[in-house]
Design an enzyme around this catalytic site. Structure first.
Site, PDB file in Angstrom:
ATOM      1  N   TRP A 217       0.855  -1.197   0.000  1.00 36.28           N
ATOM      2  CA  TRP A 217       0.000   0.000   0.000  1.00 36.28           C
ATOM      3  C   TRP A 217       0.888   1.243   0.000  1.00 36.28           C
ATOM      4  O   TRP A 217       1.837   1.336   0.774  1.00 36.28           O
ATOM      5  CB  TRP A 217      -0.886  -0.041   1.241  1.00 36.28           C
ATOM      6  CG  TRP A 217      -1.814   1.117   1.394  1.00 36.28           C
ATOM      7  CD1 TRP A 217      -2.712   1.575   0.479  1.00 36.28           C
ATOM      8  CD2 TRP A 217      -1.954   1.940   2.555  1.00 36.28           C
ATOM      9  NE1 TRP A 217      -3.395   2.653   0.996  1.00 36.28           N
ATOM     10  CE2 TRP A 217      -2.949   2.891   2.268  1.00 36.28           C
ATOM     11  CE3 TRP A 217      -1.332   1.957   3.798  1.00 36.28           C
ATOM     12  CZ2 TRP A 217      -3.343   3.855   3.183  1.00 36.28           C
ATOM     13  CZ3 TRP A 217      -1.725   2.912   4.714  1.00 36.28           C
ATOM     14  CH2 TRP A 217      -2.720   3.850   4.401  1.00 36.28           C
TER      15      TRP A 217
ATOM     16  N   LYS B 188     -13.368   0.103   6.124  1.00 38.80           N
ATOM     17  CA  LYS B 188     -13.856  -0.626   4.959  1.00 38.80           C
ATOM     18  C   LYS B 188     -15.005  -1.562   5.310  1.00 38.80           C
ATOM     19  O   LYS B 188     -16.039  -1.566   4.641  1.00 38.80           O
ATOM     20  CB  LYS B 188     -12.721  -1.434   4.316  1.00 38.80           C
ATOM     21  CG  LYS B 188     -11.723  -0.597   3.544  1.00 38.80           C
ATOM     22  CD  LYS B 188     -10.705   0.062   4.447  1.00 38.80           C
ATOM     23  CE  LYS B 188      -9.654   0.825   3.672  1.00 38.80           C
ATOM     24  NZ  LYS B 188      -8.735   1.560   4.574  1.00 38.80           N
TER      25      LYS B 188
ATOM     26  N   ALA C 253      -6.909  -4.425   7.482  1.00 35.86           N
ATOM     27  CA  ALA C 253      -7.801  -3.321   7.143  1.00 35.86           C
ATOM     28  C   ALA C 253      -9.051  -3.759   6.389  1.00 35.86           C
ATOM     29  O   ALA C 253      -9.950  -2.945   6.173  1.00 35.86           O
ATOM     30  CB  ALA C 253      -7.051  -2.279   6.301  1.00 35.86           C
TER      31      ALA C 253
END
Length: 404
Positions: free
Chosen positions: A142, A258, A225
Site C-alpha cells: 500500500w 472498509k 484493514a
C-alpha cells in the site's frame, strides 16, 4: 551568520513557510482529481479505494445508519472520552479480530483515527523502543506504508512479495528474507485482502511465516484493514491468530473504515501483545503518551457507531448480513473478470478489493484516454470500483488493451 536572503521577506519580515521545498504529489490523489475532472458520462474510476454497490454508490450501511439514529437519540454529551477513546469499542473488537485469543489479557488496545493512525502510532512506538529497528516490507505494498514508516525514522528493508509476470506470491523470497533477518526486526504483514495485489498467503504459508518469526525472534506488525471482505471474518483473521499463537510480541493495526463503510469517520485501533500483561501495560503507557502528542484524543462518532452496532444483537446481525453482501459482490465481479480471458484467471484466485492488471503506465494512460477508465499507473485497480452496468464494458476494454 544567518542568510538574510532566505530568512527575511521583501518587507524585512521573517520567512519560514516560503522556504519550504516542493513535494512530489501523491499519485493516487492526483488520479482521483483527474477522474473527478473528466466529464465523460461513461468514465469508470477503479483507482479510488472505496466499496461501491451495484449502482456505483458508496452507501452508508443500514446497521451503521440505525446506530447513528440511536446515538442521536441517546447521546447526552460531546465531552472528551480520554486518550484511549471508546474503550468499549476496542473491547468489542477483540472477539472479531482475535477470535480464540480475545480473552488473552496480554493483548491491549487503543482507539485510533483510522488504520493510518494505528500504523503511525505503532511505528512510532517501535522507534521509541528501538530507534535502530529495521522494518521488513514486501513489495508492492500500500503506497502509504513507506511514508508512515519513514516518518518514524525507521530503516526499511524491501523484499519482493509478488511476481507480476507470474501472478504469484514470491514466497521463497519472503521466507529467505525472514530466515536472514535479525532478531528484533519488525515485519510488516497484510492480514488479509492484500493491497494492492489481492494475493494472500494460504493457511500453510501463514503457518510457515509464524513458525519462522517465532524462531528468529522477529516482531510481526499486522495491518488488517479489510477483514470480512475476502473469505469471511474468521477466515480473514486466521493468519493473524496463528501469529498471536506463535509469537510473544505482536503489533496489530486494525481498521473499521472498509468493513463498516465509515471511511470519512476514520475508525481504527492499535493492539499490542507482549509476553507479560505488565510489559503490555507499560508499552500501552508509551502508546498513550505518543497518541497524546499526535492527536491527544481520537474522534468519537465513528467508533461510537461501530460500538453501537456490535453491542446490539439486531444491528450486529444486520451488519454481518451486509458484510456478506459486500463480500459476495466482490467475489462475483472477480469471477466475471477471471472468466473473461485465461490471462485474467488469477483474479478469481485472489481476495479483497484490489488486484493488479498486467499493464504498464503507457497502457494505463491509453485506457484513460480511450475508454475513460482510471486506475493507478501500476495497473492496480479496485475490483468493485464500478457499477454493475459498467463491468462488461470494463472487461472488454482491458481485454482489448491486453491484445494490443
Amino acid at each position: 551568520m544567518l542568510d538574510q536572503r532566505t530568512m527575511t521577506g521583501p518587507g524585512g519580515g521573517a520567512q519560514l513557510l516560503e522556504t519550504l521545498p516542493p513535494i512530489e504529489s501523491d499519485s493516487l490523489l492526483a488520479l482521483i482529481a483527474m477522474a473527478n475532472a473528466d466529464e465523460r458520462p461513461e468514465k469508470i474510476d477503479v483507482g479510488v479505494g472505496v466499496y461501491r454497490d451495484g449502482e456505483g454508490r458508496t452507501p452508508i450501511l443500514r446497521a451503521v445508519k440505525a446506530a447513528e439514529q440511536r446515538l442521536w437519540e441517546a447521546q447526552e454529551s460531546k465531552g472528551y472520552l480520554g486518550g484511549f477513546g471508546d474503550r468499549r469499542f476496542t473491547e468489542l473488537l477483540r472477539s472479531i479480530v482475535f477470535g480464540e485469543h480475545a480473552g488473552d489479557d496480554r493483548i491491549m488496545g487503543i482507539q485510533t483515527p483510522g488504520g493510518c493512525g494505528a500504523l503511525s502510532l505503532g511505528f512510532k512506538l517501535v522507534a521509541a523502543a528501538n530507534p535502530k529497528a529495521r522494518v521488513l516490507v514486501g513489495t508492492p505494498t500500500w503506497p502509504n506504508h513507506m511514508p508512515v514508516i519513514e516518518a518514524a525514522e525507521l530503516e526499511i528493508v524491501r523484499y519482493g512479495y509478488y511476481d507480476r509476470d507470474q501472478r504469484i506470491i514470491r514466497f521463497d523470497e519472503m521466507m529467505s528474507m525472514l530466515d536472514g533477518a535479525r532478531s528484533g526486526d519488525v515485519v510488516l504483514l497484510h492480514g488479509c485482502c492484500h493491497n494492492p495485489t489481492g494475493a494472500d498467503l494460504d493457511d500453510d504459508q501463514w503457518a510457515d511465516v509464524a513458525r519462522t518469526m517465532a524462531h528468529r525472534g522477529l516482531v510481526p506488525f499486522v495491518d488488517i484493514a479489510y477483514q470480512g471482505l475476502g473469505r469471511g471474518l474468521d477466515e480473514d483473521a486466521g493468519g493473524l491468530r496463528g501469529i498471536l499463537a506463535a509469537c510473544d510480541e505482536v503489533i496489530v493495526a486494525q481498521s473499521c473504515d472498509k468493513n463498516f463503510g465509515v471511511y470519512r469517520d476514520r475508525v481504527g485501533s492499535l493492539h499490542l501483545k507482549t509476553a507479560r500483561r505488565g510489559s503490555t501495560g507499560l508499552a500501552m503507557d508509551h502508546v498513550a503518551q505518543i497518541a497524546r502528542e499526535m492527536w491527544s484524543m481520537p474522534p468519537d462518532h465513528g467508533a461510537a457507531a461501530v460500538r453501537t452496532v456490535l453491542e446490539n444483537d439486531d444491528l450486529r446481525a444486520d451488519w454481518l448480513a451486509e458484510l456478506g453482501e459486500m463480500r459476495d459482490r466482490i467475489n462475483r465481479i472477480r469471477s466475471a473478470i477471471a472468466a473473461a480471458d485465461p490471462r485474467l484467471a488469477y483474479i478469481g484466485r485472489q481476495f479483497g478489493m484490489f488486484s493488479m492488471l498486467p499493464f504498464d503506465a503507457v497502457q494505463v494512460r491509453q485506457l484513460r484516454e480511450r475508454s475513460a477508465i482510471y486506475m493507478a499507473d501500476s495497473g492496480r485497480f479496485n475490483v468493485i470500483g464500478m457499477a454493475d452496468e459498467a463491468v462488461s464494458r470494463f472487461i472488454a476494454a482491458i481485454v482489448e488493451a491486453m491484445n494490443g
